[in-house]
Design a protein around this motif. Structure first.
Motif, short mmCIF file in Angstrom:
data_model
loop_
_atom_site.label_atom_id
_atom_site.label_comp_id
_atom_site.label_asym_id
_atom_site.label_seq_id
_atom_site.Cartn_x
_atom_site.Cartn_y
_atom_site.Cartn_z
N PRO A 290 0.82 -1.22 0.00
CA PRO A 290 0.00 0.00 0.00
C PRO A 290 0.85 1.26 0.00
O PRO A 290 1.98 1.28 0.49
N GLN A 291 0.27 2.31 -0.56
CA GLN A 291 0.96 3.60 -0.59
C GLN A 291 0.64 4.37 0.68
O GLN A 291 -0.50 4.40 1.14
N LEU A 292 1.66 5.01 1.23
CA LEU A 292 1.48 5.86 2.40
C LEU A 292 0.92 7.20 1.94
O LEU A 292 1.60 7.97 1.27
N ARG A 293 -0.32 7.49 2.30
CA ARG A 293 -1.00 8.69 1.85
C ARG A 293 -1.71 9.32 3.03
O ARG A 293 -1.79 8.75 4.13
N LEU B 80 -2.86 2.35 8.15
CA LEU B 80 -1.68 1.51 8.03
C LEU B 80 -0.85 1.48 9.31
O LEU B 80 0.03 0.62 9.45
N GLY B 81 -1.11 2.41 10.22
CA GLY B 81 -0.31 2.48 11.43
C GLY B 81 1.02 3.15 11.21
O GLY B 81 1.98 2.88 11.95
N CYS B 82 1.12 4.01 10.22
CA CYS B 82 2.36 4.73 9.92
C CYS B 82 2.19 6.21 10.19
O CYS B 82 2.52 7.07 9.35
N ASP B 83 1.63 6.54 11.35
CA ASP B 83 1.38 7.93 11.72
C ASP B 83 1.63 8.08 13.20
O ASP B 83 1.06 7.34 14.02
N ALA B 84 2.47 9.04 13.57
CA ALA B 84 2.82 9.24 14.97
C ALA B 84 1.66 9.82 15.77
O ALA B 84 1.70 9.84 17.00
N ARG B 85 0.62 10.29 15.08
CA ARG B 85 -0.55 10.80 15.79
C ARG B 85 -1.58 9.70 16.04
O ARG B 85 -2.59 9.93 16.71
N GLY B 86 -1.37 8.52 15.46
CA GLY B 86 -2.33 7.43 15.59
C GLY B 86 -1.79 6.28 16.40
O GLY B 86 -0.94 6.44 17.28
N TYR B 87 -2.30 5.09 16.05
CA TYR B 87 -1.94 3.88 16.78
C TYR B 87 -1.55 2.79 15.79
O TYR B 87 -1.66 2.94 14.57
N SER B 88 -1.13 1.68 16.35
CA SER B 88 -0.75 0.53 15.54
C SER B 88 -1.99 -0.15 14.96
O SER B 88 -3.12 0.01 15.48
N ARG B 89 -1.79 -0.93 13.88
CA ARG B 89 -2.89 -1.73 13.34
C ARG B 89 -3.35 -2.78 14.33
O ARG B 89 -4.47 -3.28 14.23
N ALA B 90 -2.48 -3.12 15.28
CA ALA B 90 -2.83 -4.13 16.28
C ALA B 90 -3.78 -3.59 17.34
O ALA B 90 -4.35 -4.38 18.10
N GLY B 91 -3.99 -2.29 17.41
CA GLY B 91 -4.89 -1.71 18.38
C GLY B 91 -4.22 -0.66 19.23
O GLY B 91 -2.98 -0.50 19.23
N SER B 92 -5.03 0.08 19.97
CA SER B 92 -4.51 1.18 20.78
C SER B 92 -3.73 0.69 22.00
O SER B 92 -3.02 1.49 22.64
N THR C 66 -1.31 -1.46 21.90
CA THR C 66 0.08 -1.72 21.49
C THR C 66 0.90 -0.45 21.66
O THR C 66 0.55 0.61 21.13
N THR C 67 2.01 -0.56 22.36
CA THR C 67 2.83 0.62 22.64
C THR C 67 3.99 0.78 21.66
O THR C 67 4.46 1.89 21.43
N ILE C 68 4.46 -0.31 21.07
CA ILE C 68 5.60 -0.25 20.14
C ILE C 68 5.19 -0.95 18.84
O ILE C 68 4.70 -2.08 18.86
N TRP C 69 5.39 -0.26 17.74
CA TRP C 69 5.10 -0.85 16.43
C TRP C 69 6.04 -0.24 15.39
O TRP C 69 6.73 0.76 15.66
N TYR C 70 6.02 -0.81 14.19
CA TYR C 70 7.02 -0.44 13.18
C TYR C 70 6.35 -0.25 11.82
O TYR C 70 5.32 -0.88 11.51
N CYS C 71 6.98 0.59 11.02
CA CYS C 71 6.52 0.82 9.65
C CYS C 71 7.74 0.90 8.74
O CYS C 71 8.61 1.77 8.93
N VAL C 72 7.82 -0.03 7.78
CA VAL C 72 8.91 -0.03 6.80
C VAL C 72 8.41 0.73 5.57
O VAL C 72 7.40 0.36 4.96
N ILE C 73 9.13 1.79 5.21
CA ILE C 73 8.68 2.68 4.14
C ILE C 73 9.72 2.70 3.03
O ILE C 73 10.91 2.91 3.27
N LEU C 74 9.23 2.48 1.80
CA LEU C 74 10.06 2.61 0.60
C LEU C 74 9.71 3.94 -0.06
O LEU C 74 8.58 4.13 -0.51
N ALA C 75 10.66 4.85 -0.11
CA ALA C 75 10.42 6.18 -0.67
C ALA C 75 11.15 6.32 -2.00
O ALA C 75 12.25 5.78 -2.19
N GLY C 76 10.53 7.04 -2.91
CA GLY C 76 11.15 7.27 -4.21
C GLY C 76 10.19 7.91 -5.17
O GLY C 76 8.97 7.95 -4.95
N ARG C 77 10.74 8.45 -6.25
CA ARG C 77 9.91 9.02 -7.32
C ARG C 77 9.41 7.91 -8.23
O ARG C 77 10.04 6.86 -8.37
N LEU C 78 8.26 8.16 -8.86
CA LEU C 78 7.68 7.17 -9.76
C LEU C 78 8.64 6.92 -10.92
O LEU C 78 8.94 7.82 -11.70
#
Length: 689
Positions: free
Chosen positions: A369-372, A379-391, A393-405
């Motif tokens: 999925p694209q991070l939008r 996706l759980g890739c926002d520091a203002r939100g929570y993990s996909r596992a639920g609120s 969960t205190t520690i979670w991870y997001c692997v992000i691939l960045a680049g131009r199309l």
């Protein structure tokens, strides 16, 4: 002298004369046509007479005909016979008396053309067939139920029908189909004309207060979402077909966008090429070519941020093209196109609202999925939100691939998808066969504490640079400066302070700096690790697993910052056009003009217009007569006699001559041309001083 005097009077009284003529024309021509003779007049009885009185009147005519005392013409016989058959049926009589409905009048015209001037005895009777006119009614709404049906915000589509109506009986099958297509997104109901209180509430009214249904029966009225009164009620004026009704309801009432059909030639350039790379492409293959049903359009609006939608008419001669392109064997079918290079997901068969919603929820995201802005929380890739596992969960991870199309990014996206598959297969295999070094990542991925996503570095320049701040970040983030495009991989570790979240103590800031800090930083801490290894799948998976193991086991610093906002993607014109701007084919230009003409015709039938025009003519005549009388009695201040008719006509000419003479006799002004003998007087020395 008489000619000019008459012309002067006509000019003075032109307005009342026109009003008087219009009033007479309305009373003698327009009004009689607006109130044609009724069927009661054909029988020679008063309007609204009872069935017994109708039968008595018909028996009088019948006895005269049978005795030979009177031989009616074919036209008169048809009028009397039709009126008798119509007014002796209780349902037909009720509809005619209260609402003016006479939906079988075409039969009378047809019989007239068939028999012409033949003897009335050769006409087959009865003219009207009173059998097989039943209406299969369901979800009937009564006047007692009506106030309580608006318990939710769902819109309503109501059919006003009559048990004795042929047209309502013919429409029963189409109405069942319409109700099935609207199931889940709107409520449907039926109101019988016998419920006079509710039917009158839903009917139209002429300016004189008479209730009627302009287009006869069945009549469809809609209550938009949140509407609970007739003030916001909308009436359907188009063709009574499944396609026209559902399209009107979806477009005008629900404000849903249309989904367009594409051919094999236009699919690539007009749909696939114009759809954003962040969206899943959803293609419906249809055998019938029918318009998208309302629930499909409703789902397309609900998922417009995730997917783009298109329809294709299935033709057997093009089946090989669609198989080679999307691996579709037959129709009906739905195809989901996700990431570049990923095999299309195909579903066969018909879909109802619940099944289509379930399938869309499963396939709304790409494999990677694209991070939008609309997916970061999910996706759980926002520091203002929570993990996909639920609120919790205190520690979670997001692997992000960045680049131009670019092709480089597509290749790396394929690699990350393979990493996901590796972790998923490692987690599902037996413990003896698994690589223990990948276990932390595999377990986190299974428990939804680990998410993989890709980021458009060009569109999300600030967000990308925030995490990849370095001398070479321009190769990944921002607008393309040269031909080099280098996708980069990094992992973000999020952690929430549970003690602080649970306490939520409202403390006053000591100064402005403390207040700004409280508002700006994100609630979760972030630690970022960039990947600098090779593009090998095992190495990337092992690196992710090591980061997760360290992040879970070590007490790392709790660092919070303010992450830049993700920039919303450009809206897709195909689905974000306002539904009000889409011109519905169910109510075309001809139908709109016809509706306007019908409204004008309703006002022409108002019997108050003729007397109002005559009264206006009388008042205008009296006003002009009084004003002219005052002018003749007091012609001027000097006591001179009033001007005659000839003087009235010659006055403009005299004014023109007087003006011309005054211009010739007057002295030249400073703006006139300089006289030929003019010269400049020399100044004396004293004057110059």
């Amino acid at each position: 002298m008489a000619g000019p005097t008459m012309i002067s009077k006509v000019k003075a009284y032109w307005a009342p004369l026109i009003l008087f003529g219009l009033g007479l024309f309305y009373q003698l021509v327009v009004l009689p046509r607006s109130f044609p003779t009724s069927h009661y007049d054909a029988l020679g009885i008063k309007p609204y007479s009872s069935v017994e009185q109708v039968k008595e009147a018909y028996e009088k005519f019948s006895s005269k005909w049978n005795s030979g005392e009177e031989i009616p013409s074919t036209a008169d016989f048809l009028k009397i016979q039709y009126a008798y058959e119509l007014l002796t049926d209780p349902l037909w009589k009720r509809n005619y008396d209260i609402y003016g409905i006479d939906e079988q009048l075409h039969i009378l015209e047809k019989v007239r053309e068939q028999y012409g001037e033949e003897s009335y005895s050769r006409i087959d009777l009865p003219l009207l067939d009173a059998t097989d006119r039943s209406v299969h009614a369901f979800n009937v709404v009564t006047s007692e139920d009506f106030p309580s049906i608006f318990h939710d915000s769902k819109p309503w589509l109501i059919q006003v029908y009559s048990d004795g109506s042929y047209l309502c009986g013919q429409f029963s099958g189409a109405w069942k189909t319409i109700a099935a297509l609207l199931e889940g997104i709107a409520n449907t109901g039926m109101v019988e004309l016998g419920d006079i209180r509710l039917a009158t509430h839903l009917a139209e009214r002429k300016p004189i207060g008479q209730i009627f249904f302009r287009r006869g029966l069945p009549s469809l009225v809609a209550f938009p979402p949140g509407c609970k009164s007739s003030d916001c009620m909308t009436r359907f004026e188009g063709e009574l077909s499944v396609d026209a009704v559902t399209d009107w309801f979806a477009t005008a009432i629900l404000k849903l966008p249309r989904i367009f059909y594409y051919t094999k030639e236009s699919m690539g350039k007009n749909f696939l090429a114009k759809t954003g790379p962040h969206k899943v492409k959803v293609i419906f293959f249809s055998k019938t070519g029918e318009r998208a049903s309302p629930f499909v359009r409703q789902i397309s609006r609900n998922y417009w941020a995730y997917a783009s939608f298109a329809f294709v008419l299935w033709r057997e001669e093009e089946s090989s093209i669609w198989w080679n392109t999307f691996e579709v064997e037959s129709a009906p079918a739905i195809v989901f196109l996700k990431d570049p290079g990923v095999k299309p997901v195909v579903y066969y068969g018909s879909f109802n609202n619940s099944r289509l919603s379930e399938v869309m929820e499963q396939n709304k995201l790409q494999e990677l999925p694209q991070l939008r802005s609309v997916t970061s929380m999910e996706l759980g890739c926002d520091a203002r939100g929570y993990s996909r596992a639920g609120s919790d969960t205190t520690i979670w991870y997001c692997v992000i691939l960045a680049g131009r199309l670019s092709p480089e990014l597509n290749k790396m996206r394929e690699t990350i998808r393979r990493v996901q598959e590796t972790l998923l297969s490692d987690d599902e295999s037996n413990a003896a066969d698994t690589d223990q070094s990948l276990s932390p990542a595999a377990v986190a991925f299974r428990n939804k504490r680990l998410t993989f996503a890709w980021l458009d570095g060009e569109a999300q320049d600030r967000y990308c640079s925030f995490y990849l701040f370095s001398e070479t970040s321009f190769e990944t983030c921002g607008a393309r400066r040269d031909m080099s495009d280098v996708p980069r991989l990094f992992i973000v570790r999020y952690k929430r302070n549970t003690t602080e979240d649970e306490a939520k103590i409202e403390r006053k800031p000591r100064n402005i700096w403390d207040a700004m800090q409280e508002q700006e930083v994100d609630p979760a801490s972030q630690l970022v690790v960039r990947y600098n290894g090779s593009d090998e799948i095992p190495q990337i998976a092992k690196w992710v697993s090591e980061i997760i193991q360290d992040g879970d086991s070590k007490d790392l610093p709790f660092y919070r910052a303010k992450t830049p906002e993700l920039v919303p993607e450009d809206s897709e014109p195909l689905l974000t056009r306002s539904a009000q701007s889409l011109f519905s084919k169910s109510i075309g230009m001809k139908q709109r003009i016809r509706n306007i003409m019908g409204q004008c015709y309703d006002y022409l039938g108002d019997p108050r217009i003729g007397p109002a025009l005559l009264l206006a003519a009388l008042m205008s005549f009296g006003t002009i007569w009084l004003m002219r009388g005052q002018q003749l009695a007091h012609p001027s201040q000097s006591g001179q006699p009033g001007p005659s008719a000839n003087e009235d006509e010659n006055r403009p000419a005299r004014r023109k001559r007087a003006k011309k003479g005054s211009n010739e006799a007057g002295p030249p002004s400073i703006t006139d041309e300089e006289p030929k003998d003019a010269y400049q007087m020399p100044l004396l020395d004293s004057d110059s001083d």
